[in-house]
Design a protein around this motif. Structure first.
Motif, PDB file in Angstrom:
ATOM      1  N   UNK A   1      -1.931  64.946  39.254  1.00 19.84           N
ATOM      2  CA  UNK A   1      -1.585  63.679  39.892  1.00 19.84           C
ATOM      3  C   UNK A   1      -0.132  63.618  40.354  1.00 19.84           C
ATOM      4  N   UNK A   2       0.738  64.413  39.744  1.00 15.08           N
ATOM      5  CA  UNK A   2       2.156  64.380  40.098  1.00 15.08           C
ATOM      6  C   UNK A   2       2.591  65.743  40.625  1.00 15.08           C
ATOM      7  N   UNK A   3       3.219  65.725  41.788  1.00 19.55           N
ATOM      8  CA  UNK A   3       3.758  66.974  42.342  1.00 19.55           C
ATOM      9  C   UNK A   3       5.147  67.174  41.760  1.00 19.55           C
ATOM     10  N   UNK A   4       5.368  68.372  41.203  1.00 15.24           N
ATOM     11  CA  UNK A   4       6.658  68.673  40.595  1.00 15.24           C
ATOM     12  C   UNK A   4       7.355  69.776  41.385  1.00 15.24           C
ATOM     13  N   UNK A   5       8.642  69.843  41.184  1.00  8.68           N
ATOM     14  CA  UNK A   5       9.450  70.870  41.835  1.00  8.68           C
ATOM     15  C   UNK A   5       9.201  72.210  41.145  1.00  8.68           C
ATOM     16  N   UNK A   6       9.151  73.285  41.907  1.00  9.53           N
ATOM     17  CA  UNK A   6       8.987  74.626  41.366  1.00  9.53           C
ATOM     18  C   UNK A   6      10.339  75.109  40.862  1.00  9.53           C
ATOM     19  N   UNK A   7      10.415  75.422  39.584  1.00  7.17           N
ATOM     20  CA  UNK A   7      11.659  75.920  38.980  1.00  7.17           C
ATOM     21  C   UNK A   7      11.699  77.438  39.097  1.00  7.17           C
TER      22      UNK A   7
ATOM     23  N   UNK B   1      14.752  72.467  28.644  1.00  9.01           N
ATOM     24  CA  UNK B   1      15.870  71.741  29.232  1.00  9.01           C
ATOM     25  C   UNK B   1      15.967  72.027  30.727  1.00  9.01           C
ATOM     26  N   UNK B   2      15.816  73.287  31.122  1.00  9.10           N
ATOM     27  CA  UNK B   2      15.948  73.655  32.525  1.00  9.10           C
ATOM     28  C   UNK B   2      14.774  73.168  33.376  1.00  9.10           C
ATOM     29  N   UNK B   3      13.647  72.880  32.761  1.00  9.66           N
ATOM     30  CA  UNK B   3      12.512  72.345  33.534  1.00  9.66           C
ATOM     31  C   UNK B   3      12.781  70.922  34.006  1.00  9.66           C
ATOM     32  N   UNK B   4      13.602  70.199  33.286  1.00 14.68           N
ATOM     33  CA  UNK B   4      13.940  68.815  33.603  1.00 14.68           C
ATOM     34  C   UNK B   4      12.687  67.988  33.856  1.00 14.68           C
TER      35      UNK B   4
END
Length: 135
Positions: free
Chosen positions: A56-62, A43-46
């Motif tokens: 291929x997709x840059x994600x936010x660092x949690x 859930x917190x990873x969203x």
């Protein structure tokens, strides 16, 4: 193996001295805590939640919430879950499943760490200094 009859279970090489009610209760507790832990982490990873490495997709660092306690809370939950399974049904099959799970997760974690270091060259190394890999 229990489904096909009790005789087949003996082929999994049970460990009788580990078969007691206290360990089963602890194992059940660990499995339930691990499930809750993994659900919170997912859930917190969203939108950063991925299966495997997605280049291929840059994600936010949690780094907050449960990720402020463990860099790999989902993998930690998986390890705790199979450990709980071994405590409930202690035999060679569940023991080697626990070991295999642990070693495979270690490989995957290191691959993801290399990927995250490339994707977040400044933030991820700082994060690794603050938060441990598992706990």
């Amino acid at each position: 193996l229990f489904s096909f009859g009790g005789k087949l279970y003996h082929y999994s090489v049970p460990v009788p001295y580990l078969e007691n009610e206290y360990l089963k209760i602890i194992g059940l507790f660990l499995i339930h805590i691990a499930l809750l832990w993994v659900m919170i982490a997912q859930y917190q990873m969203q939108n950063s939640w991925r299966i495997g490495i997605d280049e291929t997709h840059k994600t936010e660092l949690r780094t907050n919430g449960i990720f402020g306690i463990s860099r790999n809370p989902i993998f930690l939950g998986m390890i705790i879950s199979v450990l709980g399974l071994f405590m409930i049904v202690p035999n060679a099959l569940t023991f080697f499943t626990t070991l295999a799970t642990y070693f495979i997760i270690q490989v995957q974690v290191r691959l993801e760490e290399a990927f995250l270091t490339k994707q977040h060259p400044v933030d991820y190394p700082k994060y690794t200094q603050k938060v441990k890999r598992f706990l």
